[in-house]
Design a protein around this motif. Structure first.
Motif, mmCIF file in Angstrom:
data_model
loop_
_atom_site.group_PDB
_atom_site.id
_atom_site.type_symbol
_atom_site.label_atom_id
_atom_site.label_comp_id
_atom_site.label_asym_id
_atom_site.label_seq_id
_atom_site.Cartn_x
_atom_site.Cartn_y
_atom_site.Cartn_z
ATOM 1 N N ASP A 237 37.664 -5.800 50.837
ATOM 2 C CA ASP A 237 37.689 -5.150 52.178
ATOM 3 C C ASP A 237 37.663 -5.673 53.212
ATOM 4 O O ASP A 237 36.830 -5.560 53.478
ATOM 5 N N PRO A 238 39.152 -7.155 54.029
ATOM 6 C CA PRO A 238 38.151 -7.890 54.921
ATOM 7 C C PRO A 238 38.288 -7.276 56.087
ATOM 8 O O PRO A 238 37.752 -7.807 57.271
ATOM 9 N N SER A 239 38.593 -6.041 55.753
ATOM 10 C CA SER A 239 38.866 -5.597 57.248
ATOM 11 C C SER A 239 37.958 -4.691 58.518
ATOM 12 O O SER A 239 38.585 -4.841 59.806
ATOM 13 N N ALA A 240 37.205 -5.038 57.439
ATOM 14 C CA ALA A 240 35.637 -4.772 58.908
ATOM 15 C C ALA A 240 34.446 -5.588 58.227
ATOM 16 O O ALA A 240 34.336 -5.079 56.967
ATOM 17 N N PRO A 241 33.387 -5.809 59.040
ATOM 18 C CA PRO A 241 32.615 -6.398 58.781
ATOM 19 C C PRO A 241 31.437 -5.911 58.007
ATOM 20 O O PRO A 241 29.808 -5.915 58.354
ATOM 21 N N VAL A 242 31.565 -4.779 57.468
ATOM 22 C CA VAL A 242 31.235 -4.026 56.745
ATOM 23 C C VAL A 242 30.797 -3.720 54.932
ATOM 24 O O VAL A 242 31.729 -4.204 54.487
ATOM 25 N N VAL A 243 29.766 -3.257 54.775
ATOM 26 C CA VAL A 243 29.970 -2.878 52.932
ATOM 27 C C VAL A 243 28.964 -1.847 53.444
ATOM 28 O O VAL A 243 27.761 -1.402 53.848
ATOM 29 N N ALA A 244 29.702 -0.846 51.729
ATOM 30 C CA ALA A 244 28.857 0.570 51.180
ATOM 31 C C ALA A 244 29.168 -0.177 49.665
ATOM 32 O O ALA A 244 29.630 -0.306 48.874
ATOM 33 N N ILE A 245 27.502 1.032 49.686
ATOM 34 C CA ILE A 245 27.356 0.884 48.353
ATOM 35 C C ILE A 245 27.074 2.474 47.122
ATOM 36 O O ILE A 245 26.272 2.722 48.446
ATOM 37 N N VAL A 246 27.335 3.003 46.614
ATOM 38 C CA VAL A 246 27.235 3.769 46.215
ATOM 39 C C VAL A 246 26.870 4.014 45.343
ATOM 40 O O VAL A 246 27.296 3.237 43.963
ATOM 41 N N THR A 247 25.827 5.133 44.609
ATOM 42 C CA THR A 247 24.960 4.984 43.411
ATOM 43 C C THR A 247 25.492 6.371 42.946
ATOM 44 O O THR A 247 24.962 7.746 43.726
ATOM 45 N N HIS A 248 26.435 6.229 42.146
ATOM 46 C CA HIS A 248 27.158 7.865 41.365
ATOM 47 C C HIS A 248 26.089 8.115 40.629
ATOM 48 O O HIS A 248 26.249 7.912 39.582
ATOM 49 N N VAL A 249 25.614 8.938 40.227
ATOM 50 C CA VAL A 249 24.730 9.599 39.439
ATOM 51 C C VAL A 249 24.585 10.800 38.389
ATOM 52 O O VAL A 249 25.028 11.503 39.370
ATOM 53 N N LYS A 250 25.614 10.711 37.059
ATOM 54 C CA LYS A 250 26.419 11.974 36.619
ATOM 55 C C LYS A 250 25.342 13.069 36.398
ATOM 56 O O LYS A 250 25.377 13.158 34.465
ATOM 57 N N ALA A 251 24.632 13.492 37.365
ATOM 58 C CA ALA A 251 23.714 14.907 36.973
ATOM 59 C C ALA A 251 23.817 15.601 38.224
ATOM 60 O O ALA A 251 23.547 15.214 39.080
ATOM 61 N N GLY A 252 23.898 16.546 37.706
ATOM 62 C CA GLY A 252 24.078 17.144 38.808
ATOM 63 C C GLY A 252 23.566 19.269 38.859
ATOM 64 O O GLY A 252 22.536 19.677 37.993
ATOM 65 N N TYR A 253 23.812 20.085 39.220
ATOM 66 C CA TYR A 253 23.111 21.434 38.793
ATOM 67 C C TYR A 253 23.618 21.698 37.958
ATOM 68 O O TYR A 253 23.068 22.974 36.822
ATOM 69 N N LEU B 214 9.617 16.920 37.378
ATOM 70 C CA LEU B 214 10.860 15.879 37.992
ATOM 71 C C LEU B 214 10.915 15.191 37.105
ATOM 72 O O LEU B 214 12.255 13.860 37.362
ATOM 73 N N LEU B 215 9.278 14.661 37.406
ATOM 74 C CA LEU B 215 9.404 12.904 36.169
ATOM 75 C C LEU B 215 10.886 13.081 35.031
ATOM 76 O O LEU B 215 11.228 12.303 34.327
ATOM 77 N N ARG B 216 10.532 13.976 34.419
ATOM 78 C CA ARG B 216 11.814 14.243 33.018
ATOM 79 C C ARG B 216 12.522 14.228 33.248
ATOM 80 O O ARG B 216 13.492 13.721 33.115
ATOM 81 N N PHE B 217 13.090 15.081 34.043
ATOM 82 C CA PHE B 217 14.527 15.075 35.238
ATOM 83 C C PHE B 217 15.002 13.530 35.483
ATOM 84 O O PHE B 217 16.475 12.974 35.028
ATOM 85 N N TYR B 218 14.828 12.800 35.732
ATOM 86 C CA TYR B 218 14.856 12.114 36.234
ATOM 87 C C TYR B 218 14.777 11.061 35.301
ATOM 88 O O TYR B 218 15.724 10.105 35.157
ATOM 89 N N ARG B 219 13.450 10.835 34.779
ATOM 90 C CA ARG B 219 13.401 9.469 33.170
ATOM 91 C C ARG B 219 14.563 9.891 32.309
ATOM 92 O O ARG B 219 15.429 9.832 31.570
ATOM 93 N N THR B 220 15.656 11.229 32.485
ATOM 94 C CA THR B 220 16.274 11.842 31.236
ATOM 95 C C THR B 220 18.119 11.557 32.109
ATOM 96 O O THR B 220 18.490 10.814 30.733
#
Length: 885
Positions: free
Chosen positions: A32-48, A185-191
């Motif tokens: 999208d060349p409309s503005a000199p901007v970039v967005a990076i989104v990391t979407h991890v399918k893990a929540g409550y 936390l490491l277990r949840f992270y690595r899973t």
């Protein structure tokens, strides 16, 4: 695909490159060349929903730890490195996913990607840092417990469900949070943080092939493991009628009606979303007219929320406890009418135009697009998004009625009632609730709607009438400056190809123009102007505006009054005519004045429940005293009682029809077409300069104003004097704020990361014409109040004792310059910037001079600012001290 307005907004689907790496990572890229901007989104399918009952809140804890360091980046370095490249980052956790996002100047893409990859692949989750961060998260949980609306809605989810994981207090409770270990936390992270469970979405002024190559070089090296998804138990039996009624130290009565509802993939989901908009979105909605306009509640809304395999349909109202029963009955009456009698075609059309505009606003920015792409990929892919949008636009009134009838069964209602200690319960049993709602009289007419039961015709394309001669325009910083015959300046900022256009009129003065003792006059006048003109009723204004996909926003401040509207560009002529009518021909009916006065009184009461705004209000009132800056923009109980319809008419005639106004348009328009529209529409307004407020005299001695409440946190606002709007030192104040505040800032790292004093801590300048201030805010545990105060003073003292390092200053300068560029994506933000520069600054040239002014600030100037203003003997404190029962 169906053919309907707004279908072109889904063009980004065809322009998005989708690639799945061999390890399962899904990559979505759009240029999208409309503005000199970039967005990076990391979407991890893990929540409550992916947490077992013995690890409630762990997904959110991991979100916090994601930023706490890697083997090559220590605590705070991830945020500092992002700031140093002119960007910002943040994250959020919800039921079915966790999202991390960063927005940067486009030329910093590779650096931003490297930072995000490092955090995703190499988070350390140090045990000591985990212990400190858990204390911060506990403060966040307490802050949420002090927010009545959040407590009400999550309690409704808990009441509705017996087995599903949505029933749980999603952020976790203090005891459970304290029990988490590094191993947990490491277990949840690595899973869960596996490539095949992750979507990486990138949108901006970047080359897609370069993006894929850079991502593959990093993320492609990661191994993958299967994700053992088990979302937990589902409901086995319907809930029946349920009620929960409890009391607390709150000012307003909160009511939440709820039903279990289908998830997004259900055939009923689009109809329920449209039904929620018909009921509770905008001034033309049924509940707004039947409940808010009847002075039974200060706010009322309805929506269908879906996540993973579950949905909830909710109606939420907030208002005075003395009208809560009547509000509940009136809400029930409107719900029953939808089920019994259905909805009108015009209501469906209005809802569809609101949805179209919402879709467009979400896609206005790079991060909005990137999140949109990632979220729909997680739901099933962009084809599903297109189908869902088409289904929304094809919904019929009968489909809405049928879905509401199926899903909003009166025999399956749950209701939460949260009220002040002194108020009576709404209903203490299911039987009592059913008896109360049975009093709803369905044959009593609803407030009337306007117009025939057919959608309005689309607005004609913009064209300048031949009778107008467009005056010569000056172009300053990309903005065309013209003047109406009345002398009112017109600022036009063309943005070719932009789908939305923003239109606004702003006037210098605001509450500073009010006579002594008439606090709230400007705001009450501005809001009541929407309640009817000589040619349109309040309902007609609301319906017509919302059929364009927008609503007229009113901004009332200490120094300005404004009205604005953002709509798809094809609706600009109609939007201009509506706004012009509101500005020039309001009638101020007595009943409308009373309704808006009641609303302001309710907001005054509500303000005391806001643990941010209320301590700030206590502090600013003490700092400014009788100066106009000390006034309450929303008025006081005493002042509002004196404001009659005649006083509002006089204020409008004397201070609004003739004022120091400026008109502005930002969007896909030409200066000639924009001028023609405004010259036609706003010919009844005149330009008149105003004198401005008197200089501020800051108190010579410090002062503390405090209250004690039954809250889980103590909230503290500290105010120092600061540079005014025309003082060049304001740039040093902005840099000091960037060094002190936010992720990677001194206050964040010292008071939050190291001392675990607070979840929320910030510092920022306010630069007004007659004098500014510099504010700090922190919310902490009551037992740590003294420690928090001392910590803030210690950090401010450091700024006076020594200049910031060159590294700190450079990072802050890059951050401010970068985020300023990022803000230019939004037409509304650009409109606000050019109007502010014109009315209160040194002119539109500020737009091109601002970056240089920020870069020119030296470390010594930041220190001098601190030495000049940060005198602890002159600080004004607003304090709400929490205590628990």
């Amino acid at each position: 695909m169906t053919d309907h307005p707004g279908r072109e907004l889904l063009a980004l689907h065809a322009e998005t490159l989708r690639i799945v790496l061999p390890n399962g990572l899904t990559i979505l890229v759009r240029r999208d060349p409309s503005a000199p901007v970039v967005a990076i989104v990391t979407h991890v399918k893990a929540g409550y929903f992916d947490e077992t009952d013995d690890e409630i809140g762990i997904a959110h804890v991991l979100e916090h730890m994601y930023f706490k360091g890697t083997p090559t980046r220590g605590v705070g370095a991830i945020a500092r490195d992002t700031k140093s490249h002119g960007g910002y980052l943040n994250a959020h956790t919800i039921y079915d996913h966790t999202t991390y996002y960063t927005v940067l100047p486009a030329d910093a893409f590779v650096a931003g990607l490297e930072i995000q990859f490092d955090a995703y692949a190499h988070s350390v989750i140090d045990a000591g840092e985990l212990g400190r961060e858990l204390e911060v998260i506990i403060q966040e949980a307490k802050r949420k417990r002090d927010t009545p609306s959040a407590v009400t809605i999550e309690s409704l989810y808990a009441l509705l469900h017996d087995r599903h994981r949505i029933r749980r207090w999603r952020i976790g409770e203090e005891a459970g949070l304290r029990a988490f270990t590094q191993a947990d936390l490491l277990r949840f992270y690595r899973t869960w943080y596996q490539p095949s469970n992750t979507i990486l979405s990138v949108v901006g002024d970047i080359d897609p092939e370069t993006v894929v190559r850079e991502i593959t070089a990093r993320y492609g090296t990661l191994s993958d493991a299967p994700v053992p998804r088990a979302r937990g138990p589902v409901e086995l039996a319907p809930p029946g009628v349920r009620v929960r009624d409890w009391r607390g130290d709150v000012a307003h009565h909160h009511l939440a009606f709820g039903w279990r509802a289908p998830s997004l993939d259900s055939a009923d989901a689009p109809a329920l979303e449209v039904g929620g908009l018909i009921l509770g979105t905008g001034r033309a909605s049924r509940l707004y007219r039947a409940v808010r306009e009847a002075q039974l509640a200060s706010s009322v809304s309805a929506w269908h929320y879906t996540s993973a395999d579950v949905g909830v349909f909710t109606v939420h109202a907030e208002g005075p406890p003395e009208t809560a029963s009547a509000a509940a009955v009136r809400i029930w009456r409107e719900l029953e009418r939808v089920r019994r009698d259905g909805v009108r075609a015009t209501e469906v059309h209005r809802a569809q135009r609101i949805l179209e505009a919402r879709w467009l606003r979400r896609l206005e920015t790079m991060d909005g697009q990137a999140m949109y792409l990632a979220s729909w990929e997680a739901e099933g892919g962009l084809p599903m998004a297109a189908r869902y949008f088409d289904e929304l636009q094809a919904i019929t009134p009968s489909a809405v009625q049928e879905a509401m009838g199926r899903c909003l069964d009166p025999a399956q209602l749950s209701l939460v009632s949260y009220h002040p200690d002194t108020a009576s319960p709404l209903a203490e049993s299911a039987e009592a609730l059913e008896a109360l709602l049975a009093t709803a009289e369905l044959d009593v007419p609803s407030p009337p709607m306007t117009g025939a039961d057919t959608p309005v015709a689309p607005a004609a394309p913009i064209a300048a009438p031949a009778i107008h001669t467009t005056p010569a325009s000056e172009v300053v910083a990309g903005v065309h400056v013209l003047r109406l015959p009345s002398g009112i300046p017109v600022l036009v900022c063309p943005r070719p190809g932009a789908p939305l256009v923003s239109l606004g009129i702003v006037q210098r003065g605001g509450s500073g123009l009010e006579p002594a003792g008439a606090d709230g006059l400007a705001r009450l006048t501005a809001q009541t102007m929407l309640k009817g003109t000589t040619s349109r009723s309040a309902a007609a204004i609301a319906e017509a505006t919302e059929e364009l996909g927008g609503s007229i926003g009113v901004s009332a401040g200490l120094e300005s009054l404004g009205w604005s509207l953002s709509v798809p560009v094809r609706h600009l002529p109609t939007a201009t005519a509506l706004l012009a009518d509101v500005l020039q021909h309001p009638t101020f009916p007595d009943d409308a004045v009373e309704t808006e006065r009641t609303q302001l009184l309710a907001e005054l009461r509500q303000l005391r429940d806001d643990m941010y705004r209320w301590p700030m209000r206590l502090a600013t009132s003490a700092a400014y005293g009788v100066h106009p800056y000390g006034r309450s923009v929303g008025g006081t109980e005493a002042s509002l009682a004196t404001l009659t319809a005649d006083r509002l008419r006089a204020f409008h005639a004397d201070r609004i029809r003739s004022a120091a106004s400026v008109l502005a348009i930002v969007g896909d328009v030409t200066p000639a077409s924009a001028y023609a529209l405004l010259a036609d529409g706003f010919s009844g307004l005149a330009f008149q300069e105003e004198s401005g407020p008197p200089p501020v005299a800051w108190p010579a001695q410090g002062l503390t104003v405090e209250e004690q409440r039954e809250k889980q946190q103590t909230a503290m606002a500290l105010l120092f004097p600061g540079p005014g709007r025309s003082d060049p030192a304001r740039h040093a104040a902005q840099l000091l704020s960037a060094i002190a505040s936010g992720l990677g800032g001194r206050l964040f790292e010292q008071l939050r990361d190291r001392q675990s004093l607070a979840y929320t801590v910030s510092a920022f300048p306010v630069d007004r014409r007659a004098g500014g201030l510099f504010a700090a805010y922190i919310a902490t545990a009551p037992a740590r109040e003294a420690e928090a105060r001392a910590g803030l003073f210690a950090e401010f003292a450091k700024f006076a004792e020594a200049p910031p390092t060159e590294e700190e200053l450079t990072r802050a300068q890059r951050y401010l310059v970068g985020t300023h560029a990022i803000s230019q994506q939004s037409a509304g933000a650009v409109l606000g910037e050019i109007v502010d520069a014109w009315l209160f600054g040194d002119g539109l040239a500020e737009r091109t001079m601002w970056d240089a002014a920020i870069r020119a600030v030296t470390p010594g100037e930041v220190q001098q600012l601190a030495q000049r203003y940060f005198d602890p003997a002159r600080v004004i404190t607003g304090l709400v001290r929490g205590i628990t029962r």
